[in-house]
Motif scaffolding. Structure first.
Motif, PDB file in Angstrom:
ATOM      1  N   GLY A 142       0.899  -1.237  -0.098  1.00 47.08           N
ATOM      2  CA  GLY A 142      -0.025   0.189   0.235  1.00 47.08           C
ATOM      3  C   GLY A 142       0.815   1.355   0.076  1.00 47.08           C
ATOM      4  N   SER A 143       1.984   1.218   0.702  1.00 42.55           N
ATOM      5  CA  SER A 143       2.694   2.542   0.861  1.00 42.55           C
ATOM      6  C   SER A 143       3.691   2.771  -0.409  1.00 42.55           C
ATOM      7  CB  SER A 143       3.657   2.597   2.338  1.00 42.55           C
ATOM      8  OG  SER A 143       4.516   1.334   2.219  1.00 42.55           O
ATOM      9  N   ALA A 144       4.169   1.602  -1.139  1.00 40.33           N
ATOM     10  CA  ALA A 144       4.937   1.591  -2.107  1.00 40.33           C
ATOM     11  C   ALA A 144       4.727   1.221  -3.238  1.00 40.33           C
ATOM     12  CB  ALA A 144       6.550   1.166  -1.760  1.00 40.33           C
ATOM     13  N   GLU A 145       4.293  -0.036  -3.365  1.00 41.43           N
ATOM     14  CA  GLU A 145       3.965  -0.798  -4.776  1.00 41.43           C
ATOM     15  C   GLU A 145       3.094  -0.261  -5.353  1.00 41.43           C
ATOM     16  OE1 GLU A 145       3.799  -5.119  -4.118  1.00 41.43           O
ATOM     17  OE2 GLU A 145       5.084  -5.110  -2.606  1.00 41.43           O
ATOM     18  N   VAL A 146       1.897   0.320  -5.080  1.00 42.75           N
ATOM     19  CA  VAL A 146       0.647   0.841  -5.567  1.00 42.75           C
ATOM     20  C   VAL A 146       1.368   2.133  -6.394  1.00 42.75           C
ATOM     21  CG1 VAL A 146      -1.246  -0.199  -4.308  1.00 42.75           C
ATOM     22  CG2 VAL A 146      -0.207   1.874  -3.701  1.00 42.75           C
ATOM     23  N   ILE A 147       2.146   2.914  -5.474  1.00 42.94           N
ATOM     24  CA  ILE A 147       2.727   4.174  -6.013  1.00 42.94           C
ATOM     25  C   ILE A 147       3.532   3.679  -7.532  1.00 42.94           C
ATOM     26  CG2 ILE A 147       4.199   6.077  -5.735  1.00 42.94           C
ATOM     27  CD1 ILE A 147       1.643   6.044  -3.874  1.00 42.94           C
ATOM     28  N   GLY A 148       4.208   2.652  -7.409  1.00 40.31           N
ATOM     29  CA  GLY A 148       4.943   2.287  -8.791  1.00 40.31           C
ATOM     30  C   GLY A 148       3.830   1.899  -9.789  1.00 40.31           C
ATOM     31  N   LEU A 149       2.699   1.340  -9.403  1.00 34.47           N
ATOM     32  CA  LEU A 149       1.637   0.812 -10.454  1.00 34.47           C
ATOM     33  C   LEU A 149       0.933   2.342 -10.909  1.00 34.47           C
ATOM     34  CD1 LEU A 149      -0.370  -1.827  -8.666  1.00 34.47           C
ATOM     35  CD2 LEU A 149       1.165  -2.147 -10.611  1.00 34.47           C
ATOM     36  N   MET A 150       0.934   3.359 -10.187  1.00 41.08           N
ATOM     37  CA  MET A 150       0.483   4.670 -10.605  1.00 41.08           C
ATOM     38  C   MET A 150       1.331   5.441 -11.560  1.00 41.08           C
ATOM     39  SD  MET A 150      -1.892   6.097  -7.561  1.00 41.08           S
ATOM     40  CE  MET A 150      -1.158   5.434  -5.873  1.00 41.08           C
ATOM     41  N   CYS A 151       2.771   5.152 -11.167  1.00 45.27           N
ATOM     42  CA  CYS A 151       3.483   5.713 -12.280  1.00 45.27           C
ATOM     43  C   CYS A 151       3.694   5.206 -13.510  1.00 45.27           C
ATOM     44  CB  CYS A 151       4.849   5.571 -11.279  1.00 45.27           C
ATOM     45  SG  CYS A 151       5.450   6.649  -9.936  1.00 45.27           S
ATOM     46  N   VAL A 152       3.489   3.806 -13.521  1.00 49.33           N
ATOM     47  CA  VAL A 152       3.701   3.174 -14.810  1.00 49.33           C
ATOM     48  C   VAL A 152       2.362   3.852 -15.556  1.00 49.33           C
ATOM     49  CG1 VAL A 152       3.223   0.728 -15.810  1.00 49.33           C
ATOM     50  CG2 VAL A 152       4.883   1.122 -14.085  1.00 49.33           C
ATOM     51  N   ALA A 153       1.109   3.943 -14.988  1.00 46.44           N
ATOM     52  CA  ALA A 153       0.205   4.425 -15.549  1.00 46.44           C
ATOM     53  C   ALA A 153       0.288   5.703 -16.101  1.00 46.44           C
ATOM     54  CB  ALA A 153      -1.153   4.353 -14.433  1.00 46.44           C
ATOM     55  N   VAL A 154       1.130   6.472 -15.486  1.00 45.82           N
ATOM     56  CA  VAL A 154       1.568   7.926 -15.912  1.00 45.82           C
ATOM     57  C   VAL A 154       2.429   7.533 -17.334  1.00 45.82           C
ATOM     58  CG1 VAL A 154       2.773  10.192 -15.443  1.00 45.82           C
ATOM     59  CG2 VAL A 154       1.182   9.143 -13.783  1.00 45.82           C
ATOM     60  N   PHE A 155       3.279   7.092 -17.251  1.00 50.48           N
ATOM     61  CA  PHE A 155       4.356   6.866 -18.120  1.00 50.48           C
ATOM     62  C   PHE A 155       3.753   6.246 -19.489  1.00 50.48           C
ATOM     63  CE2 PHE A 155       7.383   6.084 -14.517  1.00 50.48           C
ATOM     64  CZ  PHE A 155       7.818   7.316 -14.419  1.00 50.48           C
ATOM     65  N   VAL A 156       2.760   5.492 -19.425  1.00 51.01           N
ATOM     66  CA  VAL A 156       2.380   4.761 -20.884  1.00 51.01           C
ATOM     67  C   VAL A 156       0.886   5.363 -21.071  1.00 51.01           C
ATOM     68  CG1 VAL A 156       3.203   2.644 -20.235  1.00 51.01           C
ATOM     69  CG2 VAL A 156       0.977   2.866 -19.301  1.00 51.01           C
ATOM     70  N   GLN A 157       0.328   6.633 -20.374  1.00 46.97           N
ATOM     71  CA  GLN A 157      -0.879   7.196 -20.796  1.00 46.97           C
ATOM     72  C   GLN A 157      -0.825   7.486 -22.015  1.00 46.97           C
ATOM     73  OE1 GLN A 157      -1.942  10.723 -21.484  1.00 46.97           O
ATOM     74  NE2 GLN A 157      -3.914   9.906 -21.769  1.00 46.97           N
ATOM     75  N   GLY A 158      -1.703   7.292 -23.073  1.00 45.05           N
ATOM     76  CA  GLY A 158      -1.966   7.532 -24.455  1.00 45.05           C
ATOM     77  C   GLY A 158      -0.824   6.931 -25.235  1.00 45.05           C
ATOM     78  N   LEU A 159      -0.035   5.823 -24.958  1.00 47.01           N
ATOM     79  CA  LEU A 159       0.643   4.955 -25.621  1.00 47.01           C
ATOM     80  C   LEU A 159       0.024   3.613 -26.027  1.00 47.01           C
ATOM     81  CD1 LEU A 159       4.207   5.646 -24.033  1.00 47.01           C
ATOM     82  CD2 LEU A 159       3.246   6.876 -26.176  1.00 47.01           C
ATOM     83  N   GLU A 160       0.327   2.917 -27.129  1.00 51.88           N
ATOM     84  CA  GLU A 160      -0.051   1.748 -27.317  1.00 51.88           C
ATOM     85  C   GLU A 160       0.873   0.652 -26.806  1.00 51.88           C
ATOM     86  OE1 GLU A 160      -2.808   0.402 -28.809  1.00 51.88           O
ATOM     87  OE2 GLU A 160      -3.877   2.383 -29.249  1.00 51.88           O
ATOM     88  N   VAL A 161       0.448  -0.163 -25.787  1.00 49.71           N
ATOM     89  CA  VAL A 161       1.443  -0.898 -25.138  1.00 49.71           C
ATOM     90  C   VAL A 161       0.653  -2.228 -25.117  1.00 49.71           C
ATOM     91  CG1 VAL A 161       2.576  -1.422 -22.837  1.00 49.71           C
ATOM     92  CG2 VAL A 161       2.308   0.920 -23.584  1.00 49.71           C
ATOM     93  N   ALA A 162       1.612  -3.284 -25.526  1.00 51.08           N
ATOM     94  CA  ALA A 162       1.091  -4.747 -25.449  1.00 51.08           C
ATOM     95  C   ALA A 162       0.840  -5.209 -24.012  1.00 51.08           C
ATOM     96  CB  ALA A 162       2.389  -5.373 -26.146  1.00 51.08           C
ATOM     97  N   PRO A 163      -0.310  -5.892 -23.939  1.00 50.14           N
ATOM     98  CA  PRO A 163      -0.801  -6.415 -22.540  1.00 50.14           C
ATOM     99  C   PRO A 163       0.320  -6.945 -21.627  1.00 50.14           C
ATOM    100  CG  PRO A 163      -2.577  -7.202 -24.188  1.00 50.14           C
ATOM    101  CD  PRO A 163      -1.216  -6.423 -24.742  1.00 50.14           C
ATOM    102  N   HIS A 164       1.268  -8.012 -22.463  1.00 47.19           N
ATOM    103  CA  HIS A 164       2.539  -8.736 -21.747  1.00 47.19           C
ATOM    104  C   HIS A 164       3.370  -7.374 -21.227  1.00 47.19           C
ATOM    105  CE1 HIS A 164       6.285 -10.644 -21.408  1.00 47.19           C
ATOM    106  NE2 HIS A 164       5.485 -11.551 -20.661  1.00 47.19           N
ATOM    107  N   ASP A 165       3.834  -6.606 -22.139  1.00 51.60           N
ATOM    108  CA  ASP A 165       4.831  -5.618 -21.777  1.00 51.60           C
ATOM    109  C   ASP A 165       4.255  -4.627 -20.544  1.00 51.60           C
ATOM    110  OD1 ASP A 165       6.462  -6.456 -23.629  1.00 51.60           O
ATOM    111  OD2 ASP A 165       6.164  -4.861 -24.966  1.00 51.60           O
TER     112      ASP A 165
END
Length: 290
Positions: A142-165
């Motif tokens: 809760g304190s760290a891993e979900v922050i990483g998940l949110m960061c990834v969502a920021v980084f790939v926003q608007g991009l086409e990314v393969a589900p596995h990647d």
């Protein structure tokens, strides 16, 4: 074309989040400079919301003489509301809401984060009992891993990314976030135990304890590596810089006696952070790295 009052408030909120990041974290503030303008604003908005929640439970609320648990609950509800609404009267939460909606943050991530903040309050009430393994893993998620998940969502926003990647990037982000948080636990061991009554790691710390903790963190860093290579270039540079700063801090902690870690907060000098940033930029441009 004239700027609407709402657009003006959007801009104000974005600037407010940037000021919060700059005031609290030189490492992450430095890393965000390697991001594009949109990603930089979104990461700052995320960090600012998280930082305010941290401050509620890390002593500011207590100094103010408020009901810390009630304040944290109110802030959580306001953060969730900001994710659903186009306007929040709190500039930090307004900026967070803009980012959360644009990047598709899940409410579960935010709820998990606040659950960990609640655990910090409980830890203060139950001192000196340390967290057990299940509590520790839940807290780190809760304190760290979900922050990483949110960061990834920021980084790939608007991009086409393969589900596995995307899955690989998310898994790596969780392990990297966990590594950063565990380094923080080790660095702040004395202050957490003495001032806040929290024990994420054993206190007093033995050399054997320290070796096991360092080994665990290095494993997290190694497992996180594959997903870093899949990030967009600007994000990859920024994340690698943050990773390098934390790896440097981990090296320093590894070579610092366990008893000393309990007494003082170990840091990476600012000039070293700037050197790492310069090395990262040089590598990104294809130049030599020494």
């Amino acid at each position: 074309m004239n700027t609407s009052r709402l657009e003006f408030f959007d801009s104000l909120a974005t600037r407010a989040s940037a000021r919060v990041l700059a005031a609290y974290s030189s490492s992450f503030s430095l890393a965000t400079r390697l991001l594009g303008r949109r990603e930089r604003a979104d990461i700052r908005a995320l960090y600012a919301m998280v930082r305010v929640a941290d401050e509620i439970v890390d002593g500011v609320g207590e100094e103010a003489g408020i009901d810390v648990a009630a304040c944290l609950d109110s802030y959580e509800q306001a953060a969730l509301a900001a994710m659903r609404s186009r306007f929040s009267p709190d500039p930090v939460l307004h900026a967070f809401g803009l980012t959360a909606r644009r990047c598709g943050f899940e409410e579960e991530w935010v709820r998990a984060f606040f659950a960990s903040m609640c655990a910090d309050i409980a830890a203060c009430l139950m001192k000196p009992r340390p967290m057990n393994k299940a509590e520790f893993e839940r807290y780190v998620y809760g304190s760290a891993e979900v922050i990483g998940l949110m960061c990834v969502a920021v980084f790939v926003q608007g991009l086409e990314v393969a589900p596995h990647d995307y899955e690989v990037m998310q898994a790596s982000a969780r392990r990297l976030g966990a590594a950063f948080q565990k380094v923080n636990f080790l660095r702040d061991l004395g202050d957490d135990a003495q001032r806040l009554g929290r024990r994420y790691y054993p206190v007093p710390l033995t050399e054997a304890d320290k070796r096991e903790i360092v080994r665990d963190i290095r494993a997290d860093l190694a497992v996180a590596e594959p997903g870093l290579a899949l990030l967009p270039r600007g994000a990859r540079r920024a994340v690698r810089l943050a990773r390098d700063v934390y790896a440097e801090l981990l090296d320093t902690l590894e070579h610092t006696p366990a008893a000393e870690i309990t007494r003082r907060r170990v840091r990476v000098p600012a000039r070293r952070k700037w050197w790492l940033a310069g090395r990262g930029l040089t590598a990104a441009r294809g130049g030599p790295v020494s």
